[in-house]
Design an enzyme around this catalytic site. Structure first.
Site, PDB file in Angstrom:
ATOM      1  N   GLY A 145       9.925   6.916  34.009  1.00  0.00           N
ATOM      2  CA  GLY A 145       9.304   8.102  34.607  1.00  0.00           C
ATOM      3  C   GLY A 145       7.855   8.325  34.233  1.00  0.00           C
TER       4      GLY A 145
ATOM      5  N   GLU B 178       5.527  11.188  27.763  1.00  0.00           N
ATOM      6  CA  GLU B 178       6.775  11.469  28.474  1.00  0.00           C
ATOM      7  C   GLU B 178       6.492  12.155  29.801  1.00  0.00           C
ATOM      8  OE1 GLU B 178       9.595  10.848  29.307  1.00  0.00           O
ATOM      9  OE2 GLU B 178      11.100  11.751  27.998  1.00  0.00           O
ATOM     10  N   ASP B 179       7.367  11.961  30.764  1.00  0.00           N
ATOM     11  CA  ASP B 179       7.181  12.601  32.066  1.00  0.00           C
ATOM     12  C   ASP B 179       7.590  14.071  32.048  1.00  0.00           C
ATOM     13  OD1 ASP B 179       9.858  11.948  31.747  1.00  0.00           O
ATOM     14  OD2 ASP B 179      10.093  11.013  33.701  1.00  0.00           O
TER      15      ASP B 179
ATOM     16  N   ARG C 114       9.864   7.897  43.234  1.00  0.00           N
ATOM     17  CA  ARG C 114       8.914   7.722  42.120  1.00  0.00           C
ATOM     18  C   ARG C 114       7.490   7.541  42.618  1.00  0.00           C
ATOM     19  NH1 ARG C 114      11.661   6.880  37.227  1.00  0.00           N
ATOM     20  NH2 ARG C 114      13.628   5.758  37.364  1.00  0.00           N
TER      21      ARG C 114
ATOM     22  N   ASP D  85      13.245  18.213  29.405  1.00  0.00           N
ATOM     23  CA  ASP D  85      14.245  19.062  30.049  1.00  0.00           C
ATOM     24  C   ASP D  85      15.100  19.676  28.932  1.00  0.00           C
ATOM     25  OD1 ASP D  85      15.532  19.695  32.735  1.00  0.00           O
ATOM     26  OD2 ASP D  85      17.205  18.675  31.789  1.00  0.00           O
TER      27      ASP D  85
ATOM     28  N   VAL E 132      12.726  18.060  39.850  1.00  0.00           N
ATOM     29  CA  VAL E 132      11.523  17.605  40.550  1.00  0.00           C
ATOM     30  C   VAL E 132      11.460  16.079  40.618  1.00  0.00           C
ATOM     31  CG1 VAL E 132      10.154  19.658  39.997  1.00  0.00           C
ATOM     32  CG2 VAL E 132      10.182  17.733  38.403  1.00  0.00           C
TER      33      VAL E 132
ATOM     34  N   LYS F 270      10.132  21.937  30.934  1.00  0.00           N
ATOM     35  CA  LYS F 270      11.034  22.969  31.477  1.00  0.00           C
ATOM     36  C   LYS F 270      11.601  23.758  30.302  1.00  0.00           C
ATOM     37  CE  LYS F 270      12.931  19.957  35.125  1.00  0.00           C
ATOM     38  NZ  LYS F 270      14.209  19.412  35.639  1.00  0.00           N
TER      39      LYS F 270
END
Ligand code: IMP
Ligand code: MG
Length: 176
Positions: free
Chosen positions: A38, A93-94, A159, A97, A147, A125
């Site tokens: 990601g 990191e993308d 992606r 969560d 998302v 998030k």
């Protein structure tokens, strides 16, 4: 697909993050650790903006598969090539969560005795967090929605979108 963060907004945020990181890590020759898959676009766009000496490495950990909820089980699928002992490590990191993936990763990388270990995440998030996790640099705080785009996938799709979008109902059920 509904656009949440446009391509120009992403690029402006990258300029901003890169300026801060270039300043903080000047003369430190950090190792940027990209969490596959990601964070690939984020890593590439961020790294090319950093005006400092740095090295890059890649790690892959087990993630969501095609479901949208974290299992809490983390497995290393590809480990670092480099020895990070004594190095300044910045995890790229993308999205954070639940925080479970990075919790595991930071614990694992800490045991290798880096000189420092920090996190830069494009998206956060905070409403979904299940464990506390100190993150030094955050691009955007978003809500609890799932998302995709700019590296983020749903079942390996989307992606390649140049922006961050919110998946709509039919897009998470229809095949390619
Ligand atoms: P965590 O362990 O729950 O923090 O999950 C982190 C990983 O789950 C991220 O690195 C992503 O790969 C994936 N993930 C979490 N939220 C999303 C999302 O909204 N879209 C796509 N992938 C996500
Ligand atoms: Mg990820």
């Amino acid at each position: 697909m509904k656009t949440l963060i446009s391509a120009p907004e992403l690029q402006a945020k990258l300029d901003d993050l890169a300026a801060r990181i270039s300043e903080d890590y000047a003369e430190m020759n950090p190792v940027l650790v990209c969490v596959l898959k990601g964070a690939v676009f984020f890593m590439a766009d961020l790294a090319r903006r950093l005006e400092i000496d740095l090295e890059m490495d890649f790690m892959a950990v087990s993630s969501y598969g095609s479901s949208t909820d974290s299992s809490g089980v983390v497995r290393i699928l590809k480990d670092l090539d480099m020895n990070i002992e004594g190095r300044h490590v910045l995890i790229v990191e993308d999205v954070i969560d639940s925080g479970l993936t990075l919790k595991y990763l930071t614990k694992n990388l800490s045991s290798r005795k880096p000189a420092s270990l920090e996190i830069v995440t494009l998206l956060d998030k905070p409403g979904r967090r299940k464990t506390s996790l100190p993150c030094r640099y955050t691009g955007f705080e978003i809500g609890n929605e799932f998302v995709v785009g700019y590296g983020l996938d749903f079942a390996e799709r989307y992606r390649n979108l140049p922006y961050i979008g919110i998946l709509e109902q039919d897009e998470s059920t229809a095949g390619p």
